[in-house]
Design a protein around this motif. Structure first.
Motif, PDB file in Angstrom:
ATOM      1  N   LEU A  44     -58.574  28.304   0.769  1.00 47.12           N
ATOM      2  CA  LEU A  44     -57.696  28.621  -0.367  1.00 47.12           C
ATOM      3  C   LEU A  44     -58.190  27.917  -1.627  1.00 47.12           C
ATOM      4  N   HIS A  45     -58.522  26.649  -1.498  1.00 46.50           N
ATOM      5  CA  HIS A  45     -59.001  25.901  -2.667  1.00 46.50           C
ATOM      6  C   HIS A  45     -60.338  26.437  -3.164  1.00 46.50           C
ATOM      7  N   ALA A  46     -61.211  26.840  -2.239  1.00 47.24           N
ATOM      8  CA  ALA A  46     -62.500  27.409  -2.644  1.00 47.24           C
ATOM      9  C   ALA A  46     -62.298  28.716  -3.411  1.00 47.24           C
ATOM     10  N   LEU A  47     -61.397  29.559  -2.929  1.00 45.94           N
ATOM     11  CA  LEU A  47     -61.112  30.830  -3.608  1.00 45.94           C
ATOM     12  C   LEU A  47     -60.538  30.582  -4.999  1.00 45.94           C
ATOM     13  N   LEU A  48     -59.542  29.723  -5.098  1.00 48.62           N
ATOM     14  CA  LEU A  48     -58.921  29.462  -6.397  1.00 48.62           C
ATOM     15  C   LEU A  48     -59.904  28.789  -7.358  1.00 48.62           C
ATOM     16  N   ASP A  49     -60.716  27.866  -6.845  1.00 56.09           N
ATOM     17  CA  ASP A  49     -61.714  27.211  -7.702  1.00 56.09           C
ATOM     18  C   ASP A  49     -62.706  28.225  -8.260  1.00 56.09           C
ATOM     19  N   LYS A  50     -63.127  29.172  -7.416  1.00 57.00           N
ATOM     20  CA  LYS A  50     -64.083  30.192  -7.867  1.00 57.00           C
ATOM     21  C   LYS A  50     -63.448  31.094  -8.911  1.00 57.00           C
ATOM     22  N   VAL A  51     -62.187  31.475  -8.713  1.00 56.39           N
ATOM     23  CA  VAL A  51     -61.480  32.303  -9.707  1.00 56.39           C
ATOM     24  C   VAL A  51     -61.411  31.558 -11.035  1.00 56.39           C
ATOM     25  N   GLU A  67     -53.376  42.489 -12.144  1.00 57.08           N
ATOM     26  CA  GLU A  67     -53.770  43.407 -11.079  1.00 57.08           C
ATOM     27  C   GLU A  67     -53.750  42.711  -9.725  1.00 57.08           C
ATOM     28  N   LEU A  68     -53.933  41.402  -9.725  1.00 55.06           N
ATOM     29  CA  LEU A  68     -53.855  40.596  -8.513  1.00 55.06           C
ATOM     30  C   LEU A  68     -53.051  39.344  -8.799  1.00 55.06           C
ATOM     31  N   ILE A  69     -52.286  38.914  -7.824  1.00 60.20           N
ATOM     32  CA  ILE A  69     -51.546  37.660  -7.936  1.00 60.20           C
ATOM     33  C   ILE A  69     -51.960  36.794  -6.755  1.00 60.20           C
ATOM     34  N   LEU A  70     -52.470  35.618  -7.068  1.00 58.63           N
ATOM     35  CA  LEU A  70     -52.912  34.686  -6.044  1.00 58.63           C
ATOM     36  C   LEU A  70     -51.916  33.543  -5.921  1.00 58.63           C
ATOM     37  N   ASP A  78     -48.039  29.996   5.820  1.00 63.00           N
ATOM     38  CA  ASP A  78     -47.064  31.072   6.018  1.00 63.00           C
ATOM     39  C   ASP A  78     -46.791  31.837   4.730  1.00 63.00           C
ATOM     40  N   GLU A  79     -46.740  31.129   3.608  1.00 65.38           N
ATOM     41  CA  GLU A  79     -46.528  31.803   2.318  1.00 65.38           C
ATOM     42  C   GLU A  79     -47.686  32.742   2.001  1.00 65.38           C
ATOM     43  N   VAL A  80     -48.899  32.292   2.250  1.00 68.80           N
ATOM     44  CA  VAL A  80     -50.068  33.127   1.961  1.00 68.80           C
ATOM     45  C   VAL A  80     -50.130  34.284   2.954  1.00 68.80           C
ATOM     46  N   ASP A  86     -53.390  44.745   3.401  1.00 71.93           N
ATOM     47  CA  ASP A  86     -54.326  45.268   4.396  1.00 71.93           C
ATOM     48  C   ASP A  86     -55.748  44.793   4.148  1.00 71.93           C
ATOM     49  N   GLN A  87     -56.053  44.466   2.896  1.00 72.49           N
ATOM     50  CA  GLN A  87     -57.414  44.045   2.528  1.00 72.49           C
ATOM     51  C   GLN A  87     -57.454  42.594   2.075  1.00 72.49           C
ATOM     52  N   GLY A  88     -56.516  41.789   2.503  1.00 70.03           N
ATOM     53  CA  GLY A  88     -56.484  40.381   2.093  1.00 70.03           C
ATOM     54  C   GLY A  88     -55.788  40.237   0.746  1.00 70.03           C
ATOM     55  N   LEU A  89     -56.075  39.126   0.092  1.00 68.46           N
ATOM     56  CA  LEU A  89     -55.498  38.894  -1.235  1.00 68.46           C
ATOM     57  C   LEU A  89     -56.239  39.687  -2.310  1.00 68.46           C
ATOM     58  N   ILE A  90     -57.538  39.886  -2.060  1.00 73.79           N
ATOM     59  CA  ILE A  90     -58.388  40.570  -3.035  1.00 73.79           C
ATOM     60  C   ILE A  90     -58.916  41.861  -2.403  1.00 73.79           C
ATOM     61  N   PRO A  91     -58.419  43.010  -2.823  1.00 70.87           N
ATOM     62  CA  PRO A  91     -58.872  44.267  -2.235  1.00 70.87           C
ATOM     63  C   PRO A  91     -60.348  44.526  -2.532  1.00 70.87           C
ATOM     64  N   GLY A  92     -60.988  45.175  -1.599  1.00 70.47           N
ATOM     65  CA  GLY A  92     -62.372  45.555  -1.834  1.00 70.47           C
ATOM     66  C   GLY A  92     -63.254  45.304  -0.666  1.00 70.47           C
TER      67      GLY A  92
END
Length: 92
Positions: A44-51, A67-70, A78-80, A86-92
């Motif tokens: 989670l921290h790696a994803l947010l840091d990259k964003v 378009e996306l809410i992280l 559990d919250e995440v 269906d495609q995670g937090l980030i579709p594609g």
């Protein structure tokens, strides 16, 4: 693409950065499926840091639709899990 990190604001993400974000999102999903709190927190921290790194912040007074809410960095597994599509937090 406009992305909001809950509690932090919005950033503009270039389409070219979505591949690396999707890879990090896949790691996050795997950690959630395995119910691995340590790996989840790291992913989670790696994803947010990259964003934050690749995103260009929008002005505080900008009213653009996201378009996306992280989730925030302190979100629980559990919250995440509840936010996953269906495609995670980030579709594609």
């Amino acid at each position: 693409m406009i992305v909001r990190i809950m509690g932090e604001g919005q950033v503009q993400i270039a389409d070219g950065d979505l591949g690396v974000l999707n890879a990090l999102d896949t790691e996050l999903e795997s950690a959630i499926e395995a119910d691995d709190e340590t790996t989840f927190r790291s992913a989670l921290h790696a994803l947010l840091d990259k964003v934050r790194h690749v995103g260009k912040p929008l002005a505080d007074d900008a009213l653009e639709p996201s378009e996306l809410i992280l989730p925030p960095a302190d979100a629980s597994i559990d919250e995440v899990r509840e936010m996953l599509g269906d495609q995670g937090l980030i579709p594609g």
